[in-house]
Design a protein around this motif. Structure first.
Motif, PDB file in Angstrom:
ATOM      1  N   ASP A   1     -57.318 -72.283  74.404  1.00 46.74           N
ATOM      2  CA  ASP A   1     -56.651 -73.484  73.942  1.00 46.74           C
ATOM      3  C   ASP A   1     -55.616 -74.086  74.810  1.00 46.74           C
ATOM      4  O   ASP A   1     -54.504 -73.848  74.260  1.00 46.74           O
ATOM      5  CB  ASP A   1     -56.341 -73.181  72.463  1.00 46.74           C
ATOM      6  CG  ASP A   1     -55.867 -74.374  71.632  1.00 46.74           C
ATOM      7  OD1 ASP A   1     -55.735 -75.439  71.983  1.00 46.74           O
ATOM      8  OD2 ASP A   1     -55.430 -73.865  70.617  1.00 46.74           O
TER       9      ASP A   1
ATOM     10  N   ASP B   1     -54.060 -65.707  68.057  1.00 46.23           N
ATOM     11  CA  ASP B   1     -52.736 -66.105  68.452  1.00 46.23           C
ATOM     12  C   ASP B   1     -51.741 -64.821  68.694  1.00 46.23           C
ATOM     13  O   ASP B   1     -50.841 -64.992  67.984  1.00 46.23           O
ATOM     14  CB  ASP B   1     -52.164 -67.144  67.904  1.00 46.23           C
ATOM     15  CG  ASP B   1     -53.137 -68.354  67.775  1.00 46.23           C
ATOM     16  OD1 ASP B   1     -53.927 -68.571  68.737  1.00 46.23           O
ATOM     17  OD2 ASP B   1     -53.011 -69.407  67.127  1.00 46.23           O
TER      18      ASP B   1
ATOM     19  N   LYS C   1     -60.824 -67.966  70.131  1.00 39.68           N
ATOM     20  CA  LYS C   1     -59.868 -68.836  70.623  1.00 39.68           C
ATOM     21  C   LYS C   1     -58.671 -68.062  71.215  1.00 39.68           C
ATOM     22  O   LYS C   1     -58.200 -67.403  70.150  1.00 39.68           O
ATOM     23  CB  LYS C   1     -59.647 -69.896  69.757  1.00 39.68           C
ATOM     24  CG  LYS C   1     -58.917 -71.136  70.466  1.00 39.68           C
ATOM     25  CD  LYS C   1     -58.619 -72.428  69.461  1.00 39.68           C
ATOM     26  CE  LYS C   1     -57.624 -72.135  68.529  1.00 39.68           C
ATOM     27  NZ  LYS C   1     -56.159 -71.770  68.975  1.00 39.68           N
TER      28      LYS C   1
ATOM     29  N   SER D   1     -58.877 -67.987  65.663  1.00 39.69           N
ATOM     30  CA  SER D   1     -57.861 -68.306  66.905  1.00 39.69           C
ATOM     31  C   SER D   1     -56.896 -67.138  66.923  1.00 39.69           C
ATOM     32  O   SER D   1     -56.134 -66.939  65.851  1.00 39.69           O
ATOM     33  CB  SER D   1     -56.917 -69.538  65.920  1.00 39.69           C
ATOM     34  OG  SER D   1     -56.131 -69.941  66.805  1.00 39.69           O
TER      35      SER D   1
ATOM     36  N   TYR E   1     -52.634 -77.530  56.272  1.00 36.60           N
ATOM     37  CA  TYR E   1     -53.894 -76.743  55.930  1.00 36.60           C
ATOM     38  C   TYR E   1     -55.124 -77.533  55.055  1.00 36.60           C
ATOM     39  O   TYR E   1     -54.429 -78.200  54.109  1.00 36.60           O
ATOM     40  CB  TYR E   1     -53.661 -75.384  55.502  1.00 36.60           C
ATOM     41  CG  TYR E   1     -53.235 -74.479  56.399  1.00 36.60           C
ATOM     42  CD1 TYR E   1     -53.788 -73.926  57.724  1.00 36.60           C
ATOM     43  CD2 TYR E   1     -51.944 -73.988  56.222  1.00 36.60           C
ATOM     44  CE1 TYR E   1     -53.172 -73.129  58.492  1.00 36.60           C
ATOM     45  CE2 TYR E   1     -51.269 -72.993  56.964  1.00 36.60           C
ATOM     46  CZ  TYR E   1     -51.830 -72.633  58.087  1.00 36.60           C
ATOM     47  OH  TYR E   1     -51.304 -71.838  59.295  1.00 36.60           O
TER      48      TYR E   1
ATOM     49  N   GLY F   1     -56.596 -69.239  61.977  1.00 35.15           N
ATOM     50  CA  GLY F   1     -55.826 -68.138  62.796  1.00 35.15           C
ATOM     51  C   GLY F   1     -55.057 -67.251  61.886  1.00 35.15           C
ATOM     52  O   GLY F   1     -55.803 -65.986  61.425  1.00 35.15           O
ATOM     53  N   ARG F   2     -53.762 -67.468  61.423  1.00 35.39           N
ATOM     54  CA  ARG F   2     -53.036 -66.544  60.691  1.00 35.39           C
ATOM     55  C   ARG F   2     -53.848 -66.168  59.222  1.00 35.39           C
ATOM     56  O   ARG F   2     -53.666 -65.133  58.643  1.00 35.39           O
ATOM     57  CB  ARG F   2     -51.680 -67.394  60.300  1.00 35.39           C
ATOM     58  CG  ARG F   2     -50.911 -67.063  61.453  1.00 35.39           C
ATOM     59  CD  ARG F   2     -49.635 -68.033  61.537  1.00 35.39           C
ATOM     60  NE  ARG F   2     -49.962 -69.515  61.719  1.00 35.39           N
ATOM     61  CZ  ARG F   2     -48.979 -70.554  61.219  1.00 35.39           C
ATOM     62  NH1 ARG F   2     -47.877 -70.340  60.981  1.00 35.39           N
ATOM     63  NH2 ARG F   2     -49.605 -71.761  61.607  1.00 35.39           N
TER      64      ARG F   2
ATOM     65  N   GLN G   1     -47.371 -77.347  60.216  1.00 35.43           N
ATOM     66  CA  GLN G   1     -48.652 -77.278  60.466  1.00 35.43           C
ATOM     67  C   GLN G   1     -49.286 -77.699  58.906  1.00 35.43           C
ATOM     68  O   GLN G   1     -48.652 -77.341  57.765  1.00 35.43           O
ATOM     69  CB  GLN G   1     -48.940 -75.563  60.483  1.00 35.43           C
ATOM     70  CG  GLN G   1     -50.846 -75.251  60.379  1.00 35.43           C
ATOM     71  CD  GLN G   1     -51.566 -76.041  61.358  1.00 35.43           C
ATOM     72  OE1 GLN G   1     -51.634 -77.283  61.696  1.00 35.43           O
ATOM     73  NE2 GLN G   1     -52.376 -75.346  62.144  1.00 35.43           N
TER      74      GLN G   1
ATOM     75  N   LEU H   1     -54.794 -84.265  65.575  1.00 36.14           N
ATOM     76  CA  LEU H   1     -54.069 -82.902  65.312  1.00 36.14           C
ATOM     77  C   LEU H   1     -53.539 -82.723  63.721  1.00 36.14           C
ATOM     78  O   LEU H   1     -53.889 -83.662  63.057  1.00 36.14           O
ATOM     79  CB  LEU H   1     -52.656 -82.982  66.110  1.00 36.14           C
ATOM     80  CG  LEU H   1     -52.773 -82.977  67.864  1.00 36.14           C
ATOM     81  CD1 LEU H   1     -51.565 -83.714  68.219  1.00 36.14           C
ATOM     82  CD2 LEU H   1     -53.140 -81.827  68.123  1.00 36.14           C
ATOM     83  N   SER H   2     -53.316 -81.383  63.570  1.00 38.97           N
ATOM     84  CA  SER H   2     -53.402 -81.187  62.248  1.00 38.97           C
ATOM     85  C   SER H   2     -51.842 -81.058  61.940  1.00 38.97           C
ATOM     86  O   SER H   2     -51.507 -81.056  60.633  1.00 38.97           O
ATOM     87  CB  SER H   2     -53.853 -79.591  62.056  1.00 38.97           C
ATOM     88  OG  SER H   2     -53.033 -78.794  62.850  1.00 38.97           O
TER      89      SER H   2
ATOM     90  N   LYS I   1     -54.951 -77.181  75.891  1.00 41.75           N
ATOM     91  CA  LYS I   1     -54.702 -78.545  75.841  1.00 41.75           C
ATOM     92  C   LYS I   1     -53.899 -78.979  77.042  1.00 41.75           C
ATOM     93  O   LYS I   1     -52.879 -79.533  77.101  1.00 41.75           O
ATOM     94  CB  LYS I   1     -53.413 -78.605  74.631  1.00 41.75           C
ATOM     95  CG  LYS I   1     -54.041 -78.028  73.455  1.00 41.75           C
ATOM     96  CD  LYS I   1     -52.961 -78.368  72.176  1.00 41.75           C
ATOM     97  CE  LYS I   1     -53.693 -77.754  70.862  1.00 41.75           C
ATOM     98  NZ  LYS I   1     -53.564 -76.528  70.779  1.00 41.75           N
TER      99      LYS I   1
ATOM    100  N   HIS J   1     -54.608 -68.337  73.227  1.00 39.44           N
ATOM    101  CA  HIS J   1     -53.608 -68.969  74.090  1.00 39.44           C
ATOM    102  C   HIS J   1     -53.273 -67.912  74.950  1.00 39.44           C
ATOM    103  O   HIS J   1     -52.126 -67.181  74.514  1.00 39.44           O
ATOM    104  CB  HIS J   1     -52.483 -69.303  73.284  1.00 39.44           C
ATOM    105  CG  HIS J   1     -52.755 -70.311  72.162  1.00 39.44           C
ATOM    106  ND1 HIS J   1     -52.829 -71.716  72.890  1.00 39.44           N
ATOM    107  CD2 HIS J   1     -52.737 -70.752  70.804  1.00 39.44           C
ATOM    108  CE1 HIS J   1     -52.961 -72.711  71.869  1.00 39.44           C
ATOM    109  NE2 HIS J   1     -53.062 -71.971  70.664  1.00 39.44           N
TER     110      HIS J   1
HETATM  111  O1  S5P Z   1     -54.280 -79.998  65.686  1.00 40.52           O
HETATM  112  C1  S5P Z   1     -54.428 -78.710  65.926  1.00 40.52           C
HETATM  113  C2  S5P Z   1     -55.245 -78.461  67.034  1.00 40.52           C
HETATM  114  C3  S5P Z   1     -55.136 -76.965  67.544  1.00 40.52           C
HETATM  115  S1  S5P Z   1     -56.329 -76.373  68.651  1.00 40.52           S
HETATM  116  N1  S5P Z   1     -53.857 -77.851  65.414  1.00 40.52           N
HETATM  117  C4  S5P Z   1     -53.865 -76.538  65.415  1.00 40.52           C
HETATM  118  O2  S5P Z   1     -53.401 -75.686  64.792  1.00 40.52           O
HETATM  119  N2  S5P Z   1     -54.617 -75.927  66.544  1.00 40.52           N
HETATM  120  C5  S5P Z   1     -54.312 -74.630  67.013  1.00 40.52           C
HETATM  121  O3  S5P Z   1     -55.293 -73.910  66.098  1.00 40.52           O
HETATM  122  C6  S5P Z   1     -53.028 -74.018  67.059  1.00 40.52           C
HETATM  123  O4  S5P Z   1     -52.549 -74.046  68.561  1.00 40.52           O
HETATM  124  C7  S5P Z   1     -53.291 -72.682  66.644  1.00 40.52           C
HETATM  125  O5  S5P Z   1     -53.902 -71.769  67.832  1.00 40.52           O
HETATM  126  C8  S5P Z   1     -54.738 -72.784  65.756  1.00 40.52           C
HETATM  127  C9  S5P Z   1     -54.067 -72.737  64.044  1.00 40.52           C
HETATM  128  O6  S5P Z   1     -53.779 -71.452  63.910  1.00 40.52           O
HETATM  129  P1  S5P Z   1     -53.382 -71.272  62.220  1.00 40.52           P
HETATM  130  O7  S5P Z   1     -52.662 -69.649  62.467  1.00 40.52           O
HETATM  131  O8  S5P Z   1     -52.357 -72.261  61.599  1.00 40.52           O
HETATM  132  O9  S5P Z   1     -54.499 -71.237  61.697  1.00 40.52           O
END
Ligand code: S5P
Length: 266
Positions: A91, A38, A60, A36, A211, A229-230, A209, A150-151, A93, A62
């Motif tokens: 992405d 971003d 992926k 991802s 994980y 992503g991060r 978020q 969603l996460s 959405k 944005h």
């Molecule tokens: O439920 C979701 C769906 C998506 S697509 N949760 C998410 O985090 N995402 C995307 O995944 C979010 O928009 C971001 O681009 C990526 C997660 O990023 P990270 O840095 O937290 O790994």
């Protein structure tokens, strides 16, 4: 359950050519890691695609967070996707009526349908969102992922919503390739389940978020592709981080498929 099958075995069940292409690519390249990417600058995005491209199955984006976007960016990304053999996933959405999402997909400055192999959409508006996107997506032979789960903490998606999302996908299996989800949505082997919200050693961020680990996604929740992503682009050494996530995701998949094979022989 289809989780004991290899990706290539499952490719045979795909109606969508994009779904089939992706499942075959996973086994050929031996990676179920999606990056991802971003970041907000075009040159940073291209550097990530070129240096991490060999490790990933999907890049992926944005695209609307890029501050210096020009159409040259997406044609460069397309070249890198060919060079390193990964698919491009925007992405975006989508979440509006059919007529609007069709324009958002094909028109405007980003012209997503012209370069993104895969897009995603919320099922919230009902079948119109899939119908609208399919009108453009079928022309370009693209794939759609519906958001099943969603996460983020305390999101409003419940079990009924998830069942209705699957029911919405079924009539469009030539275009819908699978789901963004935290667990495998169905035992039908052609659906591809992709999971974001993946990071080693951390449970979340300051903006809700949440994980889980690659092993939890692939082995406990039976999903297919980890989206990171991060955990990668935010690491001191993104290439070594990508290799670590790749290895974790791939060995979890190997464990899942070999376990079930043993179980089926006894
Ligand atoms: O439920 C979701 C769906 C998506 S697509 N949760 C998410 O985090 N995402 C995307 O995944 C979010 O928009 C971001 O681009 C990526 C997660 O990023 P990270 O840095 O937290 O790994």
């Amino acid at each position: 359950m289809s989780s004991h099958l290899t990706y290539s075995e499952r490719a045979r069940y795909c109606i969508s050519t994009t779904g089939q292409r992706l499942l075959l690519l996973l086994d050929n390249k031996k990676t179920n890691l999606a990056l991802s990417a971003d970041v907000t600058k075009a040159d940073e995005l291209l550097v990530l695609a070129d240096t991490l491209g060999p490790e990933i199955c999907i890049f992926k984006t944005h695209i609307d967070i890029i501050q210096d976007f020009t159409p040259a960016l997406t044609s460069e990304l397309h070249k890198l996707a060919r060079k390193h053999q990964f698919l491009l996933f925007e992405d975006r959405k989508f979440a509006d009526i059919g007529n609007t999402v069709k324009h958002q997909y094909e028109d405007g400055i980003y012209r997503i349908a012209e370069w993104a192999d895969i897009i995603n959409a919320h099922s919230l508006p009902g079948p119109s969102v899939v119908k609208g996107l399919a009108e453009s997506g079928r022309k370009y032979n693209r794939g759609l992922l519906l958001i099943n789960e969603l996460s983020s903490a305390k999101n409003l998606i419940d079990e009924k919503y998830q069942q209705q999302t699957l029911a919405m996908a079924e009539p469009y299996a030539d275009f819908v390739i699978g789901f963004i989800t935290q667990h495998a949505v169905s035992s039908d082997p052609h659906w591809i389940n992709m999971t974001p919200g993946i990071k080693f050693h951390e449970k979340g961020d300051t903006l809700d978020q949440q994980y889980i680990s690659p092993e939890q996604a692939i082995l406990e929740k039976n999903t297919d592709i980890i989206i990171v992503g991060r955990g990668i682009y935010g690491a001191d050494q993104p290439l070594s981080a990508a290799k670590e996530y790749r290895e974790a995701g791939w060995s979890a998949y190997k464990q899942r498929t070999s376990h079930k094979k043993l179980a089926s022989t006894v």
